[in-house]
Scaffold this motif. Structure first.
Motif, PDB file in Angstrom:
ATOM      1  N   CYS A   1       7.478   3.185   5.795  1.00 34.72           N
ATOM      2  CA  CYS A   1       8.853   2.725   5.722  1.00 34.72           C
ATOM      3  C   CYS A   1       9.884   3.668   5.103  1.00 34.72           C
ATOM      4  O   CYS A   1      11.008   3.483   5.228  1.00 34.72           O
ATOM      5  N   THR A   2       9.456   4.770   4.392  1.00 33.18           N
ATOM      6  CA  THR A   2      10.501   5.423   3.544  1.00 33.18           C
ATOM      7  C   THR A   2      10.604   6.975   4.227  1.00 33.18           C
ATOM      8  O   THR A   2      11.717   7.345   3.645  1.00 33.18           O
ATOM      9  N   PHE A   3       9.665   7.560   4.451  1.00 34.90           N
ATOM     10  CA  PHE A   3       9.860   8.999   4.910  1.00 34.90           C
ATOM     11  C   PHE A   3       9.400   9.086   6.502  1.00 34.90           C
ATOM     12  O   PHE A   3       9.087   8.294   7.217  1.00 34.90           O
ATOM     13  N   ASP A   4       9.883  10.350   6.852  1.00 30.14           N
ATOM     14  CA  ASP A   4       9.780  10.598   8.212  1.00 30.14           C
ATOM     15  C   ASP A   4       8.449  11.651   8.571  1.00 30.14           C
ATOM     16  O   ASP A   4       8.316  12.239   9.440  1.00 30.14           O
ATOM     17  N   TYR A   5       7.485  11.375   7.608  1.00 27.40           N
ATOM     18  CA  TYR A   5       6.228  12.190   7.770  1.00 27.40           C
ATOM     19  C   TYR A   5       5.247  11.090   8.036  1.00 27.40           C
ATOM     20  O   TYR A   5       5.290  10.030   7.669  1.00 27.40           O
ATOM     21  N   SER A   6       4.271  11.465   8.706  1.00 27.69           N
ATOM     22  CA  SER A   6       3.238  10.711   9.111  1.00 27.69           C
ATOM     23  C   SER A   6       2.095  10.790   7.631  1.00 27.69           C
ATOM     24  O   SER A   6       2.249  11.324   6.714  1.00 27.69           O
ATOM     25  N   LEU A   7       1.716   9.413   7.651  1.00 27.72           N
ATOM     26  CA  LEU A   7       0.718   9.176   6.275  1.00 27.72           C
ATOM     27  C   LEU A   7      -0.363  10.457   6.461  1.00 27.72           C
ATOM     28  O   LEU A   7      -0.667  11.101   5.113  1.00 27.72           O
ATOM     29  N   ARG A   8      -0.769  10.733   7.450  1.00 29.66           N
ATOM     30  CA  ARG A   8      -1.917  11.791   7.693  1.00 29.66           C
ATOM     31  C   ARG A   8      -1.149  13.319   6.984  1.00 29.66           C
ATOM     32  O   ARG A   8      -1.874  13.907   6.292  1.00 29.66           O
TER      33      ARG A   8
ATOM     34  N   THR B   1       0.780  -1.328   0.111  1.00 26.51           N
ATOM     35  CA  THR B   1      -0.012   0.050   0.050  1.00 26.51           C
ATOM     36  C   THR B   1       0.870   1.198   0.018  1.00 26.51           C
ATOM     37  O   THR B   1       2.138   1.237   0.294  1.00 26.51           O
ATOM     38  N   PHE B   2       0.204   2.250  -0.413  1.00 23.16           N
ATOM     39  CA  PHE B   2       0.786   3.418  -0.214  1.00 23.16           C
ATOM     40  C   PHE B   2       1.137   4.049   0.908  1.00 23.16           C
ATOM     41  O   PHE B   2       2.355   4.368   1.559  1.00 23.16           O
ATOM     42  N   ALA B   3       0.328   3.711   2.101  1.00 17.28           N
ATOM     43  CA  ALA B   3       0.564   3.925   3.458  1.00 17.28           C
ATOM     44  C   ALA B   3       1.918   3.220   4.158  1.00 17.28           C
ATOM     45  O   ALA B   3       2.589   3.910   4.694  1.00 17.28           O
ATOM     46  N   GLU B   4       2.163   1.989   3.647  1.00 21.18           N
ATOM     47  CA  GLU B   4       3.084   1.287   4.157  1.00 21.18           C
ATOM     48  C   GLU B   4       4.459   1.941   3.501  1.00 21.18           C
ATOM     49  O   GLU B   4       5.506   1.927   4.176  1.00 21.18           O
ATOM     50  N   TYR B   5       4.396   2.163   2.212  1.00 21.85           N
ATOM     51  CA  TYR B   5       5.673   2.745   1.547  1.00 21.85           C
ATOM     52  C   TYR B   5       5.872   4.247   2.278  1.00 21.85           C
ATOM     53  O   TYR B   5       7.250   4.291   2.569  1.00 21.85           O
TER      54      TYR B   5
END
Length: 123
Positions: free
Chosen positions: A53-60, A46-50
């Motif tokens: 795992c990849t960035f220091d930002y929250s999905l929100r 999922t994009f959320a998983e990506y």
């Protein structure tokens, strides 16, 4: 002294342009990665998983910024201007694209008429 100050202002403007372009490009790139599901090439389901795992930002935060980016792109294309702040674009998110453009044009006109800055409450 004026030459040094002028050069400092030019240097500042140069780096501000890079900073603004970089952020805009980063969010625009994430829109493409999400929309084309390119994250699946790296075996993320999922994009959320990506994002997690990849960035220091929250999905929100990423979703908020991507929405802002998409609204800014639409309004820039249609009106030549766009909101400076996420809080401004957030006020437009529930509207159709046509209505977003209409409301944004009305807000711009009202801001000019009243000599007031654009605010979320004005939108």
């Amino acid at each position: 002294m004026t030459d040094a100050k002028d050069q400092s202002i030019q240097t500042l403007a140069h780096y501000e342009e890079i900073a603004h372009k970089g952020l805009s490009d980063a969010w625009g790139a994430l829109v493409i990665i999400r929309n084309k599901t390119l994250y699946k090439q790296l075996n993320y389901a999922t994009f959320a998983e990506y994002i997690n795992c990849t960035f220091d930002y929250s999905l929100r935060e990423v979703q908020r910024q991507l929405s802002h980016n998409e609204i800014c792109t639409l309004l820039e294309d249609k009106t030549g201007t766009s909101p400076d702040k996420v809080s401004h674009s957030r006020e437009l998110t529930s509207l159709s694209n046509e209505k977003k453009v209409e409301v944004w044009e009305q807000v711009q006109e009202r801001a000019v008429e009243t000599h007031e800055p654009v605010t979320a409450s004005l939108i």
